[in-house]
Scaffold this active site. Structure first.
Site, PDB file in Angstrom:
ATOM      1  N   LYS A   1       0.859  -1.192   0.000  1.00 16.71           N
ATOM      2  CA  LYS A   1       0.000   0.000   0.000  1.00 16.71           C
ATOM      3  C   LYS A   1       0.891   1.235   0.000  1.00 16.71           C
ATOM      4  O   LYS A   1       1.901   1.269   0.716  1.00 16.71           O
ATOM      5  CB  LYS A   1      -0.885  -0.037   1.255  1.00 16.71           C
ATOM      6  CG  LYS A   1      -1.898   1.081   1.355  1.00 16.71           C
ATOM      7  CD  LYS A   1      -2.783   0.906   2.586  1.00 16.71           C
ATOM      8  CE  LYS A   1      -3.865   1.965   2.665  1.00 16.71           C
ATOM      9  NZ  LYS A   1      -4.793   1.780   3.789  1.00 16.71           N
TER      10      LYS A   1
ATOM     11  N   SER B   1      -9.724   1.872   2.924  1.00 13.48           N
ATOM     12  CA  SER B   1      -8.867   2.595   2.016  1.00 13.48           C
ATOM     13  C   SER B   1      -7.855   1.727   1.259  1.00 13.48           C
ATOM     14  O   SER B   1      -7.313   2.177   0.249  1.00 13.48           O
ATOM     15  CB  SER B   1      -8.106   3.652   2.810  1.00 13.48           C
ATOM     16  OG  SER B   1      -7.271   3.046   3.784  1.00 13.48           O
TER      17      SER B   1
ATOM     18  N   SER C   1      -9.761  -0.500   7.196  1.00 13.00           N
ATOM     19  CA  SER C   1      -9.247  -0.412   5.825  1.00 13.00           C
ATOM     20  C   SER C   1      -8.554  -1.646   5.280  1.00 13.00           C
ATOM     21  O   SER C   1      -8.278  -1.700   4.087  1.00 13.00           O
ATOM     22  CB  SER C   1      -8.292   0.775   5.710  1.00 13.00           C
ATOM     23  OG  SER C   1      -9.052   1.941   5.586  1.00 13.00           O
TER      24      SER C   1
HETATM   25  N1  GLN Z   1     -13.035   4.019   6.385  1.00 16.89           N
HETATM   26  C1  GLN Z   1     -12.427   4.486   7.581  1.00 16.89           C
HETATM   27  C2  GLN Z   1     -12.087   5.954   7.486  1.00 16.89           C
HETATM   28  O1  GLN Z   1     -12.286   6.511   6.464  1.00 16.89           O
HETATM   29  C3  GLN Z   1     -11.240   3.643   7.921  1.00 16.89           C
HETATM   30  C4  GLN Z   1     -10.002   4.032   7.255  1.00 16.89           C
HETATM   31  C5  GLN Z   1      -8.821   3.190   7.597  1.00 16.89           C
HETATM   32  O2  GLN Z   1      -8.954   2.149   8.237  1.00 16.89           O
HETATM   33  N2  GLN Z   1      -7.664   3.650   7.177  1.00 16.89           N
HETATM   34  O3  GLN Z   1     -11.625   6.548   8.419  1.00 16.89           O
END
Ligand code: GLN
Length: 517
Positions: free
Chosen positions: A100, A181, A205
């Protein structure tokens, strides 16, 4: 004569090579398979990486990768081949792994998919990536993600959205998002553009995109994987985690990534178990909690998957126990106060003066800060910075941030006292829906988008491990994942139970019926 031999030999080599590529192409290779293949000489690390590099080029439209360095990847595979020939045996030796774009990779651009970091080339390697390199991994490229890991659909990336290769059975014209994400890592694994990938999980994410994409994703206990060299979002939640084709691979990869690191003050100083040995272990006698609060409002389709998963676990000798964790209803608002608060502080460093991108439209220092940040951050990131600054501001601190911290403590205690004192693990859905269409996600309000994290954030709030395993396909033919949550450092048990679910679900067969275009 020589000429004749040559004529015979060339096509033979060609055929052989094609056969190997065909083999790699048709086998959705796992880390375990690839290790065997490399060891047995079925294919070389260079052949493996060349195949995946070609696949990435072929599926460019998925936008799973934002940086691919062919020469570097092949060079790394070449040295893996030398080591394999020498008899070296490391868990990830010669395995093509995608990273990532949130993890610093020395000399390789690391952007967090933000314009503000779009030219950043780190001088150092993150701890999890260097642990994987030490264990022999070959990095194939950096994957797409929501900007600064803020999002649930991979639509906020500076490099554009990433797509799932899957389509709905009812309408194959809709392009679906892989979740976020870590959407690029999820798509890369699910579409077989690499063997496995690293993601990060602050509120879901790793697990939410894993569920949307029909792969396995684990968020380890807070402190198991070092955060050093990982672009910070919300530091008290952030954890790196493997995204893989099987539970066994997640176990292999987590062991290779984890470990104590003095560069991260929250790093746990514990012995990392041989997680792989827990895969397939008997789970007879285990108590699995079904949390009432996670079932409220679930669609009949998702409820049915939960029922089936319960049946599988009963058949494996587990006892199913209904429980209630009342504070869980506050988990999402708590997360969406604390995470933006920490983000607003972490992102203060991007001011255009040091390593982040600098605006060219500024006559004084004030404008330089304002313009660099306004031009460099996307809309969602700006929204989080604003929300975070607000909840931390003097007049509202007690009402929001301080209260959220108290509720965080209550949720953590509640999980310990009302869940893990009664059961070994919790079984929940990973997400309340299957993957959404890109246009549907564009028209969702931020709050609607935040609701995707309803089942995942509690594990980050309490710092406990959670794994998502593909369990079934929806009526529309899309993956549905279930989540197992355990007490701190129960990854070994999570792998045992997750592998039992994986076996019963036989998702590798279901996967073949997913519509792809
Ligand atoms: N979807 C969540 C957010 O937007 C989690 C993001 C993540 O785990 N990096 O904060």
């Amino acid at each position: 004569m020589t000429c004749c031999l040559k004529e015979v030999k060339i096509p033979l080599i060609g055929m052989c090579k094609n056969f190997r590529r065909h083999y790699i192409m048709n086998n959705f290779l796992t880390i375990a398979d690839a290790r065997k293949g490399l060891k047995n000489g079925d294919f070389s690390a260079v052949e493996l990486i060349e195949h995946y590099l070609a696949s990435i080029d072929m599926h460019h439209d998925l936008n799973a990768f934002v940086t691919v360095n062919h020469e570097l990847a092949i060079e790394s595979a070449r040295s893996a081949d030398v080591r394999i020939a020498r008899g070296d045996d490391l868990p990830c030796l010669g395995i093509p792994i995608a990273v990532k774009d949130l993890f610093c990779t020395k000399g390789v651009r690391t952007t967090a998919c933000s314009k503000i970091l779009s030219e950043f080339i780190p001088e150092y390697e993150s701890t999890v990536t260097s642990n994987l390199l030490r264990n022999g991994a070959t990095f194939i490229g950096k994957t797409n993600m929501d900007e600064f890991a803020m999002g649930s659909a991979n639509i906020t990336s500076y490099f554009g959205p990433c797509f799932l290769r899957y389509r709905r059975k009812s309408d194959d014209s809709v392009r679906l998002v892989p979740g976020g994400s870590s959407g690029g890592s999820a798509t890369a694994v699910a579409s077989d553009l690499c063997v496995a990938a690293i993601g990060s999980d602050t509120g879901g994410s790793v697990r939410q995109p894993a569920a949307f994409s029909g792969i396995v994703g684990i968020k380890p206990t807070y402190g198991l994987c070092s955060r050093y060299g990982m672009v910070a979002f919300a530091s008290s939640f952030d954890q790196a985690g493997p995204m893989t084709k099987t539970v066994e691979d997640a176990a292999i990869m987590l062991k290779a990534m984890a470990g104590h690191d003095c560069n991260d003050s929250m790093s746990a100083n514990i012995e990392i178990p041989d997680y792989q040995s827990y895969v397939g272990k008997s789970i007879r006698g285990m108590r699995i909690g079904i949390v009432k609060e996670y079932l409220d409002g679930l669609t009949p389709e998702f409820l049915a998957v939960m029922e089936t998963a319960k049946e599988w676990l009963r058949d494996s000798g587990c006892e199913i126990v209904d429980i209630s964790i009342r504070t869980l209803t506050y988990a999402l608002p708590t997360y969406y106060i604390i995470a933006p608060a920490e983000a607003s502080s972490n992102l203060a460093r991007y001011d255009g003066v040091r390593y982040s991108r600098r605006s060219e439209h500024a006559d004084n220092i004030e404008d330089l800060y304002v313009n660099s940040r306004s031009e460099g951050f996307g809309e969602e990131v700006q929204r989080r910075i604003m929300a975070g600054t607000y909840v931390l501001s003097a007049g509202f601190y007690d009402a929001y941030y301080a209260k959220a911290q108290k509720i965080r403590k209550m949720i953590t205690d509640d999980m310990r006292d009302n869940a893990f004192s009664k059961v070994d693990l919790l079984l929940t859905p990973t997400t309340p829906t299957t993957a959404f269409g890109i246009e549907e996600s564009d028209s969702m309000s931020p709050i609607e988008m935040y609701l995707s994290d309803i089942c995942t954030v509690a594990a980050n709030i309490a710092g406990v491990p959670a794994i998502s395993v593909p369990a079934h396909l929806s009526n529309d033919g899309l993956p549905i994942g279930v989540q197992l949550i355990g007490p701190r450092f129960s990854e070994d048990v999570l792998f045992s139970v997750a592998s039992a679910i994986e076996k019963s679900a036989a998702f590798s067969d279901l996967r073949k019926s997913i519509r792809i275009v």
